[in-house]
Motif scaffolding. Structure first.
Motif, mmCIF file in Angstrom:
data_model
loop_
_atom_site.group_PDB
_atom_site.id
_atom_site.type_symbol
_atom_site.label_atom_id
_atom_site.label_comp_id
_atom_site.label_asym_id
_atom_site.label_seq_id
_atom_site.Cartn_x
_atom_site.Cartn_y
_atom_site.Cartn_z
ATOM 1 N N VAL A 193 -11.353 -14.297 32.221
ATOM 2 C CA VAL A 193 -12.060 -14.179 30.951
ATOM 3 C C VAL A 193 -11.150 -13.518 29.920
ATOM 4 C CG1 VAL A 193 -13.955 -13.008 29.743
ATOM 5 C CG2 VAL A 193 -14.368 -14.108 31.950
ATOM 6 N N THR A 194 -11.077 -14.092 28.730
ATOM 7 C CA THR A 194 -10.297 -13.511 27.648
ATOM 8 C C THR A 194 -10.934 -13.860 26.312
ATOM 9 O OG1 THR A 194 -8.093 -13.349 26.645
ATOM 10 C CG2 THR A 194 -8.753 -15.517 27.452
ATOM 11 N N HIS A 195 -10.573 -13.088 25.296
ATOM 12 C CA HIS A 195 -10.982 -13.415 23.927
ATOM 13 C C HIS A 195 -9.790 -13.929 23.123
ATOM 14 C CE1 HIS A 195 -9.298 -9.361 23.569
ATOM 15 N NE2 HIS A 195 -8.978 -9.711 22.339
ATOM 16 N N ASP A 196 -8.618 -13.993 23.775
ATOM 17 C CA ASP A 196 -7.356 -14.316 23.110
ATOM 18 C C ASP A 196 -6.961 -15.757 23.417
ATOM 19 O OD1 ASP A 196 -4.647 -14.627 22.450
ATOM 20 O OD2 ASP A 196 -4.178 -12.539 22.862
ATOM 21 N N MET A 197 -6.995 -16.619 22.388
ATOM 22 C CA MET A 197 -6.690 -18.021 22.616
ATOM 23 C C MET A 197 -5.241 -18.238 23.044
ATOM 24 S SD MET A 197 -7.691 -21.124 22.841
ATOM 25 C CE MET A 197 -9.207 -21.496 21.974
ATOM 26 N N ASP A 198 -4.293 -17.452 22.500
ATOM 27 C CA ASP A 198 -2.908 -17.597 22.921
ATOM 28 C C ASP A 198 -2.756 -17.295 24.410
ATOM 29 O OD1 ASP A 198 -1.795 -18.432 20.516
ATOM 30 O OD2 ASP A 198 -1.481 -16.394 19.798
ATOM 31 N N GLU A 199 -3.464 -16.270 24.888
ATOM 32 C CA GLU A 199 -3.435 -15.938 26.311
ATOM 33 C C GLU A 199 -4.038 -17.080 27.131
ATOM 34 O OE1 GLU A 199 -3.861 -11.833 28.445
ATOM 35 O OE2 GLU A 199 -5.884 -12.525 27.916
ATOM 36 N N ALA A 200 -5.133 -17.643 26.644
ATOM 37 C CA ALA A 200 -5.766 -18.764 27.343
ATOM 38 C C ALA A 200 -4.834 -19.960 27.436
ATOM 39 C CB ALA A 200 -7.063 -19.156 26.620
ATOM 40 N N LEU A 201 -4.145 -20.260 26.327
ATOM 41 C CA LEU A 201 -3.223 -21.400 26.310
ATOM 42 C C LEU A 201 -2.062 -21.178 27.267
ATOM 43 C CD1 LEU A 201 -3.119 -22.012 22.456
ATOM 44 C CD2 LEU A 201 -4.080 -23.580 24.141
ATOM 45 N N LYS A 202 -1.598 -19.945 27.365
ATOM 46 C CA LYS A 202 -0.458 -19.647 28.211
ATOM 47 C C LYS A 202 -0.817 -19.709 29.700
ATOM 48 C CE LYS A 202 2.225 -16.327 26.943
ATOM 49 N NZ LYS A 202 2.754 -14.979 26.621
ATOM 50 N N LEU A 203 -2.009 -19.227 30.059
ATOM 51 C CA LEU A 203 -2.343 -19.039 31.474
ATOM 52 C C LEU A 203 -3.132 -20.193 32.097
ATOM 53 C CD1 LEU A 203 -3.435 -15.274 31.437
ATOM 54 C CD2 LEU A 203 -1.229 -16.207 32.137
#
Length: 377
Positions: A193-203
């Motif tokens: 779970v994240t609120h950060d789209m860049d983190e989501a795209l990376k992982l």
């Protein structure tokens, strides 16, 4: 592997936090749940280990309905990592990692071997850190212990609830890269779970976007960026919206000219200080004439600061490099293979004109999309 079938969660008072959600997660997939505050993403994740019991529908793991399983045993076999880390302050690091194997009845010898193995795996020297206490560790080191503890009983499923949200940018980048590396080795099923789209795209292998308890789209990062299936998804990804004709945009329109450079002869401590001063996660390496020769990440600097003399020893030549004559479309296509999410843009003399990152790329594309909308109004 993990299956949601028409799953809902209604809290006391009638608030429906999750509304008839259905999806499958195959074994070994890294799924990211993202959405605005109150979207139901954390509740969805917590229902997997019955931290929050679901109201209706079926959640199953390997075909077994979790409501028919003992909740305590279920949780012992699912790794769980949270932002607050949740280490026991009066236990040593070794004891913190050993908790779940002890509850599962492992022998002392097996536990000792497992703890040493996991500490090494997450980059903590067992000889140095085993007998320390959480307060003696940095935030990043504590989070590594949290990951090791989640892996301790070799669970099939790992749940991660915004685990890196409270960390500084360099430490966060470092742990993201370590998590990617761990996942490649271990092939665990991860729900993150994240609120950060860049983190989501990376992982994420896939990203699930939620709003008001509903699952609006579950797709690969590329599919979500190129083909948002819902109006809110378009709105939510905002700066991540891909314009219709990126092949018409020069790469200069999607890059930043702010480039921090260093030379291969710099010491790792000097280079690391530069990354912290400029709040960046990678340094561009140039020769005496200013021509591009490679890059070095803060992650590798931290790992090597006491073992190398110059950054030339850990400098890398990125696979993804663009010429100044390239287009935004070229950058989009290349970004999936970009080391550390950075693409150097070189002029005719091989000097660095700028950098394309996920952030600069998507922000620039979003700006152009906004301009197109204003023109059409």
């Amino acid at each position: 592997m993990l299956k949601f079938e028409n799953v809902s969660k209604v809290f006391n008072g009638g608030f429906k936090a999750v509304d008839s959600v259905s999806f499958d997660i195959p074994e070994g997939e890294f799924l990211v749940l993202i959405g605005p505050s109150g979207s139901g993403k954390s509740t969805t994740m917590k229902m997997i280990n019955q931290m929050v019991p679901h109201t209706s529908g079926t959640i199953s793991i390997n075909g077994n309905d979790i409501k028919k399983l003992n909740a305590s045993e279920l949780r012992r076999n699912i790794g769980y990592v949270i932002q607050q880390i949740g280490l026991f302050p009066h236990y040593t690091i070794e004891k913190n990692i050993a908790i779940v194997p002890e509850l599962n009845g492992w022998s002392k010898e097996d536990i000792k071997v497992r703890v040493k193995e996991l500490m090494t795996l997450v980059g903590l020297d067992p000889e140095v850190f085993s007998t320390r206490y959480p307060k003696e560790l940095s935030g990043g080191q504590q989070q590594r212990v949290g990951v090791a503890r989640a892996l301790a009983s070799n669970p099939e499923v790992i749940l991660m609830d915004e685990p890196f949200g409270a960390l500084d940018p360099i430490t966060r980048e470092q742990l993201q890269l370590e998590l990617i590396s761990l996942q490649r080795k271990l092939k665990k099923t991860i729900v993150f779970v994240t609120h950060d789209m860049d983190e989501a795209l990376k992982l994420g292998d896939r990203i699930a976007i939620m709003k008001d308890g509903k699952l609006l789209q579950l797709d690969t990062p590329e599919k979500i960026l190129h083909e948002p299936s819902h109006g809110f998804v378009e709105e939510f990804i905002g700066k991540h919206r891909i314009t219709q004709n990126p092949e018409l945009m020069p790469v200069a329109a999607v890059m930043t000219e702010k480039v921090v450079t260093a030379q291969a002869g710099f010491s790792p401590s000097k280079a690391l200080l530069m990354t912290r001063q400029h709040k960046i996660t990678s340094l561009i390496i140039v020769d005496d004439q200013g021509a591009f020769t490679g890059l070095v990440s803060a992650y590798r600097l931290i790992k090597s600061v006491d073992t190398i003399e110059t950054i030339a020893e850990i400098m890398e030549a990125p696979e993804a490099v663009l010429s100044i004559s390239a287009t935004a479309k070229d950058a989009i296509v290349m970004m999936s293979n970009a080391q550390y999410g950075i693409i150097p843009v070189l002029d005719e003399t091989q000097k660095v004109s700028g950098l394309v990152t996920r952030g600069t790329l998507l922000s620039a594309l979003s700006s152009q999309w906004t301009e197109l909308e204003e023109v059409n109004e």
